[in-house]
Design a protein around this motif. Structure first.
Motif, mmCIF file in Angstrom:
data_model
loop_
_atom_site.group_PDB
_atom_site.id
_atom_site.type_symbol
_atom_site.label_atom_id
_atom_site.label_comp_id
_atom_site.label_asym_id
_atom_site.label_seq_id
_atom_site.Cartn_x
_atom_site.Cartn_y
_atom_site.Cartn_z
ATOM 1 N N UNK A 175 1.005 -1.399 -0.147
ATOM 2 C CA UNK A 175 0.012 0.333 -0.038
ATOM 3 C C UNK A 175 0.415 0.957 -0.216
ATOM 4 N N UNK A 176 2.158 1.253 -0.062
ATOM 5 C CA UNK A 176 3.221 2.379 0.303
ATOM 6 C C UNK A 176 3.624 2.445 -1.233
ATOM 7 N N UNK A 177 3.528 1.872 -2.428
ATOM 8 C CA UNK A 177 3.886 1.717 -3.645
ATOM 9 C C UNK A 177 3.817 2.602 -4.493
ATOM 10 N N UNK A 178 2.155 3.194 -4.335
ATOM 11 C CA UNK A 178 1.946 4.763 -5.276
ATOM 12 C C UNK A 178 2.721 5.685 -4.742
ATOM 13 N N UNK A 179 2.346 5.417 -3.244
ATOM 14 C CA UNK A 179 2.686 6.709 -3.107
ATOM 15 C C UNK A 179 4.406 6.903 -3.037
ATOM 16 N N UNK A 180 5.374 5.998 -2.594
ATOM 17 C CA UNK A 180 6.431 6.272 -3.160
ATOM 18 C C UNK A 180 6.886 6.330 -4.842
ATOM 19 N N UNK A 181 6.308 5.275 -5.406
ATOM 20 C CA UNK A 181 6.247 6.355 -7.217
ATOM 21 C C UNK A 181 6.183 7.664 -7.404
ATOM 22 N N UNK A 182 5.230 8.244 -6.585
ATOM 23 C CA UNK A 182 4.990 9.834 -6.548
ATOM 24 C C UNK A 182 6.625 10.243 -6.388
ATOM 25 N N UNK A 183 7.002 9.670 -6.074
ATOM 26 C CA UNK A 183 7.895 10.665 -4.754
ATOM 27 C C UNK A 183 9.378 10.414 -5.472
ATOM 28 N N UNK A 214 10.655 12.785 -9.620
ATOM 29 C CA UNK A 214 10.906 13.873 -10.538
ATOM 30 C C UNK A 214 12.233 13.665 -11.123
ATOM 31 N N UNK A 215 12.853 12.095 -10.708
ATOM 32 C CA UNK A 215 13.989 11.044 -11.440
ATOM 33 C C UNK A 215 12.933 10.400 -13.433
ATOM 34 N N UNK A 216 11.848 10.458 -13.551
ATOM 35 C CA UNK A 216 11.121 9.823 -14.133
ATOM 36 C C UNK A 216 11.302 10.917 -15.314
ATOM 37 N N UNK A 217 12.332 10.352 -16.716
ATOM 38 C CA UNK A 217 12.803 11.102 -17.645
ATOM 39 C C UNK A 217 12.851 9.414 -18.894
ATOM 40 N N UNK A 242 -0.039 6.677 -14.909
ATOM 41 C CA UNK A 242 -0.603 7.935 -15.018
ATOM 42 C C UNK A 242 0.790 8.368 -14.097
ATOM 43 N N UNK A 243 1.623 7.772 -13.465
ATOM 44 C CA UNK A 243 2.333 8.707 -12.644
ATOM 45 C C UNK A 243 4.078 8.159 -13.119
#
Lengths: 258, 258
Positions: free
Chosen positions: A72-80, A83-86, A105-106
């Protein structure tokens, strides 16, 4: 293909065992993240990585970010990590219960790297016998996780979200529920002051038999024999354990129906 | 103490594995009985014994008669051995489910020699890891079965009827019911066309963990975490498997309650 530069998000059971295994086979992990700095450091030290407890400052030098946190923390970590998602960096989670679309979508370039085993921090995992179930959104990314998986295990399977969901349900039956039955056996023995150790070789053999032969051929016991006298005696004994008695009835019925 | 002269009544899974083990450690079995002459011969030849399918003519040279037949045939076999009962010959059965008192009023000198393991004829039993649970009516006879048990296994336990009944119930949970859960996992995978082999290492590890640590410390999965989202997803998936869905609910509840 350039060497994969791994950043490990999570230093729990899965993160720890994966990190140690990467190190063992000579793969370098750049950084280990855990919300608890102490935990991050503990693992990082073992595998020659740096430690972090701040996702906003996590190393940007990684090419593969392995997210080994609670489902249940995966989505939240992905959001954080957004900024690295190039589009080049690849993000995978290690969960059997979570579809890869949790990232949709993230992040752009994502997948799953799921070692199908029950892990503890204190027990060394034997990766030579751990299936790695992999999946990526982009075909191009698949070879990266495939190569990595083969470096830590000979058993690599391409498993999509639907298949992984099925494996996860089945795993609950064969692992979680079986363990609960072991607990019931243990609990009965403890309460009745009989040494549970006497049953441990039986547990080992029950699992060993399944490795070679189909489970339905290995079924033994009063239920499959239709041995009503023994079943009745067991149910009488279980009068003192009403919850176990109910389970006994239901499982016996299930075996008889099959 | 003179050498024990063994007569083996029964050439099924238990009889066969015991007979082979006696032979392996250099103990001689005089005769093997089975209702089916062919079966008696098959085992007898392997272990240098004579074969018989007539209990009225069974060798009278034995000092220990091991009755390894189906639970519900033990009393009948005992009656047919009555002519040999001189108070010196010792009669034991190998059943976990049957009290020693099945012999009461039939034979004088009796007991139990119960190897607690799941046996198949085709799979060599590893006696170095098989607990032998022994019991005799007469104290004097105990040392005979104790010595014999130690000759085939390092794990020998003195277990009375009440204790053995408890072990047998617990064994149904940890062995028969677990195997049924393995079957359910296998069946789901088969129907959904996912390779069940992927789950086999998990089954092995689940059993291996229990050897070293208490089962209640090893419990993992959605039920113990109280992970309602995953449980709901699994129950939805199991709509197509109503019997498995019921079991899932009940086992999940049982884990939660504990």
């Amino acid at each position: 293909m350039k060497n994969t530069k791994i950043v490990l998000i999570g230093a729990g059971n899965v993160g720890t065992q994966l990190g140690r295994r990467f190190h063992e086979v000579g793969l370098s992990v750049l950084e280990v993240f855990s919300q608890k700095k102490k935990k991050a450091k503990l693992l990082a030290q073992q595998i020659g990585a740096s430690a972090s407890n701040d996702l906003s400052k996590i190393s940007s030098k990684g090419t593969l970010y392995i997210i080994a946190v609670h489902d249940d923390a995966i989505a939240e970590v992905a959001k954080q990590l957004k900024h690295l998602d190039n589009g080049k960096r690849l993000f995978v989670h290690t969960s059997g219960a979570t579809p890869s679309t949790v990232f949709k979508g993230i992040l752009k370039n994502y997948g799953v790297f799921y070692p199908l085993q029950t892990f503890s921090i204190s027990r060394k995992a034997d990766f030579s016998n751990i299936p790695i179930c992999i999946d990526t959104k982009r075909k191009k990314a698949f070879s990266i996780v495939e190569k990595l998986a083969h470096q830590i295990s000979p058993k690599v399977y391409s498993i999509n979200d639907a298949q992984r969901a099925i494996l996860h349900v089945a795993a609950v039956f064969v692992n979680n529920f079986s363990n609960h039955l072991f607990y019931i056996g243990e609990n009965i023995c403890e309460k009745e002051r009989v040494d549970f150790d006497i049953l441990k070789p039986l547990i080992q053999e029950t699992a060993a038999k399944i490795q070679a032969k189909p489970a339905h051929l290995m079924q033994t016991g009063p239920a499959i024999r239709g041995d009503e006298a023994t079943i009745k005696r067991h149910l009488n004994f279980l009068e003192n354990y009403p919850a176990y008695q109910e389970l006994y009835k239901m499982l016996t019925q299930s075996i008889m129906e099959f």
